[in-house]
Design a protein around this motif. Structure first.
Motif, PDB file in Angstrom:
ATOM      1  N   SER A   1     -37.660  25.934  -1.504  1.00 27.04           N
ATOM      2  CA  SER A   1     -37.305  27.046  -2.403  1.00 27.04           C
ATOM      3  C   SER A   1     -35.810  27.031  -2.720  1.00 27.04           C
TER       4      SER A   1
ATOM      5  N   GLY B   1     -50.127  24.046   0.902  1.00 30.53           N
ATOM      6  CA  GLY B   1     -50.492  24.399   2.281  1.00 30.53           C
ATOM      7  C   GLY B   1     -50.687  23.213   3.208  1.00 30.53           C
TER       8      GLY B   1
ATOM      9  N   MET C   1     -46.131  39.170  -3.373  1.00 29.63           N
ATOM     10  CA  MET C   1     -46.940  38.606  -4.472  1.00 29.63           C
ATOM     11  C   MET C   1     -47.869  39.685  -4.995  1.00 29.63           C
TER      12      MET C   1
ATOM     13  N   ARG D   1     -52.562  30.523 -11.414  1.00 29.54           N
ATOM     14  CA  ARG D   1     -53.706  30.263 -10.529  1.00 29.54           C
ATOM     15  C   ARG D   1     -55.040  30.369 -11.258  1.00 29.54           C
TER      16      ARG D   1
ATOM     17  N   LEU E   1     -50.054  23.519  -4.548  1.00 28.18           N
ATOM     18  CA  LEU E   1     -51.138  23.481  -3.555  1.00 28.18           C
ATOM     19  C   LEU E   1     -50.494  22.885  -2.304  1.00 28.18           C
TER      20      LEU E   1
ATOM     21  N   PHE F   1     -44.766  18.044  -0.857  1.00 27.80           N
ATOM     22  CA  PHE F   1     -45.275  19.119  -1.716  1.00 27.80           C
ATOM     23  C   PHE F   1     -46.430  18.585  -2.545  1.00 27.80           C
TER      24      PHE F   1
ATOM     25  N   TRP G   1     -41.632  21.386 -12.633  1.00 23.37           N
ATOM     26  CA  TRP G   1     -42.282  22.643 -13.055  1.00 23.37           C
ATOM     27  C   TRP G   1     -41.747  23.081 -14.415  1.00 23.37           C
TER      28      TRP G   1
ATOM     29  N   ASN H   1     -43.481  34.286  -2.397  1.00 26.53           N
ATOM     30  CA  ASN H   1     -42.412  35.056  -3.053  1.00 26.53           C
ATOM     31  C   ASN H   1     -41.475  35.753  -2.062  1.00 26.53           C
TER      32      ASN H   1
ATOM     33  N   THR I   1     -46.183  30.612 -11.601  1.00 27.35           N
ATOM     34  CA  THR I   1     -47.328  30.010 -10.924  1.00 27.35           C
ATOM     35  C   THR I   1     -48.566  30.472 -11.677  1.00 27.35           C
TER      36      THR I   1
ATOM     37  N   GLY J   1     -42.196  30.373  -1.274  1.00 25.24           N
ATOM     38  CA  GLY J   1     -43.505  30.552  -0.647  1.00 25.24           C
ATOM     39  C   GLY J   1     -43.820  32.031  -0.497  1.00 25.24           C
TER      40      GLY J   1
HETATM   41  C1  LIG Z   1     -42.504  26.128  -0.903  1.00 26.61           C
HETATM   42  C2  LIG Z   1     -43.525  26.818  -1.762  1.00 26.61           C
HETATM   43  C3  LIG Z   1     -44.865  26.766  -1.423  1.00 26.61           C
HETATM   44  C4  LIG Z   1     -45.826  27.390  -2.239  1.00 26.61           C
HETATM   45  N1  LIG Z   1     -47.157  27.252  -1.921  1.00 26.61           N
HETATM   46  C5  LIG Z   1     -48.086  27.777  -2.740  1.00 26.61           C
HETATM   47  C6  LIG Z   1     -49.459  27.497  -2.531  1.00 26.61           C
HETATM   48  O1  LIG Z   1     -49.828  26.734  -1.627  1.00 26.61           O
HETATM   49  N2  LIG Z   1     -50.371  28.074  -3.390  1.00 26.61           N
HETATM   50  C7  LIG Z   1     -49.980  28.868  -4.419  1.00 26.61           C
HETATM   51  O2  LIG Z   1     -50.850  29.340  -5.150  1.00 26.61           O
HETATM   52  N3  LIG Z   1     -48.680  29.125  -4.661  1.00 26.61           N
HETATM   53  C8  LIG Z   1     -47.731  28.591  -3.852  1.00 26.61           C
HETATM   54  N4  LIG Z   1     -46.395  28.777  -4.124  1.00 26.61           N
HETATM   55  C9  LIG Z   1     -45.995  29.615  -5.283  1.00 26.61           C
HETATM   56  C10 LIG Z   1     -45.364  30.943  -4.854  1.00 26.61           C
HETATM   57  O3  LIG Z   1     -46.329  31.816  -4.333  1.00 26.61           O
HETATM   58  C11 LIG Z   1     -44.685  31.532  -6.101  1.00 26.61           C
HETATM   59  O4  LIG Z   1     -43.648  30.667  -6.486  1.00 26.61           O
HETATM   60  C12 LIG Z   1     -44.085  32.915  -5.855  1.00 26.61           C
HETATM   61  O5  LIG Z   1     -45.082  33.846  -5.547  1.00 26.61           O
HETATM   62  C13 LIG Z   1     -43.312  33.391  -7.106  1.00 26.61           C
HETATM   63  O6  LIG Z   1     -44.127  33.386  -8.258  1.00 26.61           O
HETATM   64  P1  LIG Z   1     -43.774  32.535  -9.544  1.00 26.61           P
HETATM   65  O7  LIG Z   1     -43.807  31.072  -9.157  1.00 26.61           O
HETATM   66  O8  LIG Z   1     -44.857  32.862 -10.540  1.00 26.61           O
HETATM   67  O9  LIG Z   1     -42.428  32.926 -10.019  1.00 26.61           O
HETATM   68  C14 LIG Z   1     -45.427  28.114  -3.380  1.00 26.61           C
HETATM   69  C15 LIG Z   1     -44.064  28.133  -3.738  1.00 26.61           C
HETATM   70  C16 LIG Z   1     -43.141  27.467  -2.960  1.00 26.61           C
HETATM   71  C17 LIG Z   1     -41.695  27.426  -3.402  1.00 26.61           C
END
Ligand SMILES: Cc1cc2nc3c(=O)[nH]c(=O)nc-3n(C[C@H](O)[C@H](O)[C@H](O)COP(=O)(O)O)c2cc1C
Length: 351
Positions: free
Chosen positions: A56, A282, A193, A115, A280, A326, A267, A20, A113, A18
């Motif tokens: 995580s 939250g 992030m 977006r 998503l 999740f 993923w 990062n 991730t 979450g």
């Molecule tokens: C428990 C958890 C909750 C997350 N929630 C969101 C979210 O609600 N929205 C979002 O855009 N990314 C979310 N993320 C993605 C993280 O921001 C992202 O994994 C992190 O910044 C690392 O980037 P990467 O996935 O590109 O390696 C979440 C990741 C995890 C593990």
């Protein structure tokens, strides 16, 4: 063995967390690794009872298991092995494998991730059934996916209420903006992030930066800014191939770690199929506050919005009384504009 374990850890270190925040520390043992939670790394309201952190950790454990196989090792996972030490999340023991490999290995580094807007094109039946068939041993949780366009649209609206809440709740606002790295690529902080990964146009980025001041955010919100941003995100989320959830009948910390393992497999498999994914999460994470009966931690208005949305979401994803741990969207898109860095492996290893 130490060299091999360090190599496995380096490869697995691309796990998501979450915002990062990377709430983990590892210790090398004679047979493998100990994984510790670092509660001080994720003080977000989203991380109620460490549940976001546990997801995580699950993702990291799955990466380790996959990477270890590529190095000829099988992993035995023992979750929360010491009741006296709640921060010891897992004991991972390695032993020689029988040559088995995991095809998801090459996608560990390629998973990000995304977006960006996705195509409003359904994912194929084959992709859907492969994703729905994913399982993690001794975990009763499963993936559900919604592909009906009208339902995706409604889910997008419900899930984007999170973006309104995050901009209206002072603690959530503080955590979000405290975890953004505004620098140029290459000068980013390793446990934040990078702004470019949020895929905003220059005007959006300008407004977003202004909103990093709680006072300014509050002022703009008198004119409905948080609601407007939530609506804009809802439009992006509507254009997805599918919206998915990980659900389970139970609600223990082990379920969240196991849910994280299933998330990571989902993923990585989606990545191997050329699909993009964005968590998503939250609303599901905020709902954990309500599930625990801690309503007073949120404003009455937000508590009600979360409760009503989760009820509606449960109906749309047909999850009955199961716990939604999740949620995410998947679909076709171009590559993300930037990738998020990680702390170097030396910094996540205890001496
Ligand atoms: C428990 C958890 C909750 C997350 N929630 C969101 C979210 O609600 N929205 C979002 O855009 N990314 C979310 N993320 C993605 C993280 O921001 C992202 O994994 C992190 O910044 C690392 O980037 P990467 O996935 O590109 O390696 C979440 C990741 C995890 C593990």
């Amino acid at each position: 063995m130490i060299e091999k374990i360090t190599k496995i850890l380096t490869e697995a270190n691309f796990a998501p967390s979450g915002d990062n925040c990377q709430p983990w520390k590892f210790k090398i043992t004679p047979n493998g690794l100990l994984l510790f939670n670092l509660p001080e790394k994720d003080k977000s309201v989203y991380n109620f009872n460490q549940k976001a952190a546990y997801i995580s950790h699950g993702a990291f454990i799955e990466n380790i298991k996959i990477a270890a196989l590529a190095h000829g090792l099988k992993t035995t996972i023992n979750l929360f092995p010491d009741i006296k030490n709640p921060d010891l999340v897992a004991e991972l023991d390695f032993s020689p494998s029988n040559g088995e490999i995991d095809n998801l290995y090459e996608f560990i580094e390629k998973r990000h991730t995304n977006r960006k807007p996705y195509l409003a094109k359904p994912i194929s039946e084959n992709q859907l059934s492969e994703l729905l068939n994913l399982k993690v041993d001794s975990f009763d949780g499963k993936i559900v996916m919604v592909t009906a366009r009208e339902h995706i649209k409604t889910l997008a609206q419900l899930l984007s209420i999170n973006e309104k809440i995050v901009l209206q709740n002072k603690k959530l606002h503080q955590f979000l903006f405290g975890n953004i790295s505004w620098g140029q690529e290459g000068l980013q902080k390793n446990d934040k992030m990078f702004i470019k990964t949020l895929e905003m146009n220059p005007l959006q980025q300008f407004v977003f930066k202004l909103c990093s001041s709680w006072k300014i955010m509050n002022f703009f919100d008198k004119f409905g800014l948080a609601k407007f941003i939530s609506k804009e995100n809802s439009k992006i989320y509507s254009n997805s191939g599918a919206i998915g959830a990980i659900i389970t009948s139970k609600n223990s910390k082990t379920d969240f770690v196991q849910g994280g393992r299933l998330l990571q497999r989902t993923w990585l498999l989606a990545t191997s199929m050329g699909l993009s994914l964005q968590p998503l999460a939250g609303m599901a994470l905020l709902n954990q506050i309500l599930v625990a009966g801690q309503r007073q931690a949120l404003s009455p208005e937000h508590a009600m919005e979360i409760e009503d949305s989760i009820k509606h979401i449960s109906t749309l994803i047909n999850s009955g009384d199961e716990n939604i741990i999740f949620m995410f969207r998947v679909g076709e898109s171009s590559a993300p504009s930037a990738v998020t860095p990680r702390l170097p492996v030396e910094e996540i290893l205890s001496k």
